[in-house]
Design a protein around this motif. Structure first.
Motif, PDB file in Angstrom:
ATOM      1  N   VAL A 282       2.518   8.688  17.552  1.00  0.00           N
ATOM      2  CA  VAL A 282       1.716   8.558  16.367  1.00  0.00           C
ATOM      3  C   VAL A 282       0.588   7.419  16.728  1.00  0.00           C
ATOM      4  O   VAL A 282       1.332   6.273  16.766  1.00  0.00           O
ATOM      5  CB  VAL A 282       2.442   8.565  15.171  1.00  0.00           C
ATOM      6  CG1 VAL A 282       1.646   8.308  13.929  1.00  0.00           C
ATOM      7  CG2 VAL A 282       3.446   9.754  15.348  1.00  0.00           C
ATOM      8  N   ASN A 283      -0.745   7.658  16.489  1.00  0.00           N
ATOM      9  CA  ASN A 283      -1.705   6.371  16.588  1.00  0.00           C
ATOM     10  C   ASN A 283      -1.250   5.675  17.749  1.00  0.00           C
ATOM     11  O   ASN A 283      -1.225   4.354  17.690  1.00  0.00           O
ATOM     12  CB  ASN A 283      -1.356   5.659  15.288  1.00  0.00           C
ATOM     13  CG  ASN A 283      -1.957   6.578  13.848  1.00  0.00           C
ATOM     14  OD1 ASN A 283      -2.392   7.349  14.096  1.00  0.00           O
ATOM     15  ND2 ASN A 283      -1.717   5.889  13.017  1.00  0.00           N
TER      16      ASN A 283
ATOM     17  N   TRP B  80       0.772  -1.238  -0.034  1.00  0.00           N
ATOM     18  CA  TRP B  80       0.095   0.103   0.107  1.00  0.00           C
ATOM     19  C   TRP B  80       0.825   1.384  -0.097  1.00  0.00           C
ATOM     20  O   TRP B  80       1.885   1.415   0.540  1.00  0.00           O
ATOM     21  CB  TRP B  80      -0.994  -0.137   1.300  1.00  0.00           C
ATOM     22  CG  TRP B  80      -1.876   1.015   1.207  1.00  0.00           C
ATOM     23  CD1 TRP B  80      -3.077   1.165   0.422  1.00  0.00           C
ATOM     24  CD2 TRP B  80      -1.680   2.624   1.943  1.00  0.00           C
ATOM     25  NE1 TRP B  80      -3.734   2.437   0.858  1.00  0.00           N
ATOM     26  CE2 TRP B  80      -2.871   3.349   1.635  1.00  0.00           C
ATOM     27  CE3 TRP B  80      -0.917   3.058   2.757  1.00  0.00           C
ATOM     28  CZ2 TRP B  80      -3.125   4.379   2.145  1.00  0.00           C
ATOM     29  CZ3 TRP B  80      -1.356   3.927   3.232  1.00  0.00           C
ATOM     30  CH2 TRP B  80      -2.099   5.039   2.878  1.00  0.00           C
ATOM     31  N   VAL B  81       0.468   2.253  -0.856  1.00  0.00           N
ATOM     32  CA  VAL B  81       1.333   3.270  -1.052  1.00  0.00           C
ATOM     33  C   VAL B  81       0.318   4.469  -0.473  1.00  0.00           C
ATOM     34  O   VAL B  81      -0.849   4.720  -1.303  1.00  0.00           O
ATOM     35  CB  VAL B  81       2.068   3.799  -2.370  1.00  0.00           C
ATOM     36  CG1 VAL B  81       2.664   4.848  -2.492  1.00  0.00           C
ATOM     37  CG2 VAL B  81       2.843   2.283  -2.798  1.00  0.00           C
TER      38      VAL B  81
ATOM     39  N   ILE C 152      12.147   6.027  20.058  1.00  0.00           N
ATOM     40  CA  ILE C 152      12.025   5.184  18.869  1.00  0.00           C
ATOM     41  C   ILE C 152      13.253   5.633  17.883  1.00  0.00           C
ATOM     42  O   ILE C 152      13.588   6.771  17.649  1.00  0.00           O
ATOM     43  CB  ILE C 152      10.627   5.504  18.027  1.00  0.00           C
ATOM     44  CG1 ILE C 152      10.423   4.455  17.227  1.00  0.00           C
ATOM     45  CG2 ILE C 152      10.463   6.970  17.644  1.00  0.00           C
ATOM     46  CD1 ILE C 152       8.761   4.464  16.731  1.00  0.00           C
ATOM     47  N   GLU C 153      13.504   4.431  17.020  1.00  0.00           N
ATOM     48  CA  GLU C 153      14.516   4.574  15.973  1.00  0.00           C
ATOM     49  C   GLU C 153      13.878   5.450  14.820  1.00  0.00           C
ATOM     50  O   GLU C 153      12.835   5.311  14.512  1.00  0.00           O
ATOM     51  CB  GLU C 153      14.905   3.314  15.525  1.00  0.00           C
ATOM     52  CG  GLU C 153      15.662   2.213  16.470  1.00  0.00           C
ATOM     53  CD  GLU C 153      17.078   2.753  16.445  1.00  0.00           C
ATOM     54  OE1 GLU C 153      17.632   3.524  15.923  1.00  0.00           O
ATOM     55  OE2 GLU C 153      17.467   2.391  17.666  1.00  0.00           O
ATOM     56  N   HIS C 154      14.756   6.190  14.266  1.00  0.00           N
ATOM     57  CA  HIS C 154      14.150   7.238  13.064  1.00  0.00           C
ATOM     58  C   HIS C 154      13.577   6.342  12.123  1.00  0.00           C
ATOM     59  O   HIS C 154      12.554   6.470  11.532  1.00  0.00           O
ATOM     60  CB  HIS C 154      15.272   8.153  12.600  1.00  0.00           C
ATOM     61  CG  HIS C 154      14.887   8.897  11.403  1.00  0.00           C
ATOM     62  ND1 HIS C 154      14.915   8.638  10.148  1.00  0.00           N
ATOM     63  CD2 HIS C 154      14.490  10.388  11.359  1.00  0.00           C
ATOM     64  CE1 HIS C 154      14.514   9.633   9.331  1.00  0.00           C
ATOM     65  NE2 HIS C 154      14.317  10.680  10.323  1.00  0.00           N
TER      66      HIS C 154
ATOM     67  N   GLU D 258       8.758   4.643   9.101  1.00  0.00           N
ATOM     68  CA  GLU D 258       8.063   3.498   8.467  1.00  0.00           C
ATOM     69  C   GLU D 258       6.393   3.520   9.067  1.00  0.00           C
ATOM     70  O   GLU D 258       5.571   3.356   8.231  1.00  0.00           O
ATOM     71  CB  GLU D 258       8.507   2.012   8.843  1.00  0.00           C
ATOM     72  CG  GLU D 258       7.571   1.029   8.565  1.00  0.00           C
ATOM     73  CD  GLU D 258       8.228  -0.601   9.437  1.00  0.00           C
ATOM     74  OE1 GLU D 258       7.484  -1.462   9.405  1.00  0.00           O
ATOM     75  OE2 GLU D 258       9.242  -0.626   9.689  1.00  0.00           O
ATOM     76  N   ILE D 259       6.293   3.983  10.331  1.00  0.00           N
ATOM     77  CA  ILE D 259       4.911   4.011  10.875  1.00  0.00           C
ATOM     78  C   ILE D 259       4.309   5.280  10.149  1.00  0.00           C
ATOM     79  O   ILE D 259       3.186   5.192   9.716  1.00  0.00           O
ATOM     80  CB  ILE D 259       5.045   4.415  12.415  1.00  0.00           C
ATOM     81  CG1 ILE D 259       5.540   3.066  12.948  1.00  0.00           C
ATOM     82  CG2 ILE D 259       3.786   4.982  12.893  1.00  0.00           C
ATOM     83  CD1 ILE D 259       5.859   3.256  14.541  1.00  0.00           C
TER      84      ILE D 259
END
Length: 112
Positions: free
Chosen positions: A69-70, A24-25, A77-79, A84-85
């Motif tokens: 986020v959500n 999904w994009v 958190i890693e960049h 990705e999220i």
């Protein structure tokens, strides 16, 4: 079969291997960039907001620290995981705080 060229006379063409499209994009860009992450020990920050984007209309600004986020904690958190999220989410609910002090410290520590 007059006028037909024998198969042996055609050039050989090699096609690249088939690659499946991504699952999904997102239909549009996020409208902002982030910097930072766990390695910086300062968090994830908004580093650029594109004018007239959804992010701009929502009130995001450079220097905002992304807290979650959500419902995923972004404070440690890693960049790459943060990107990705953000890129795979269909909808985004963010908690941010304007915290330019740590954002400026992070920019000073960035090695170019």
């Amino acid at each position: 079969m007059e006028g037909r060229v024998p198969y042996d006379d055609f050039p050989v063409v090699f096609l690249p291997p088939y690659e499946s499209p991504p699952a999904w994009v997102p239909p549009h860009e996020l409208g902002f960039n982030i910097r930072g992450g766990k390695a910086s020990q300062l968090g994830i920050f908004i580093s650029k907001v594109i004018p007239d984007s959804d992010a701009h209309r929502a009130g995001l600004q450079e220097g905002d620290q992304v807290l979650s986020v959500n419902d995923v904690d972004f404070q440690d958190i890693e960049h790459s995981k943060a990107v990705e999220i953000l890129k795979t989410a269909r909808e985004i609910t963010m908690r941010v705080r304007y915290f330019p002090y740590n954002y400026q410290r992070q920019k000073e520590r960035t090695v170019h």
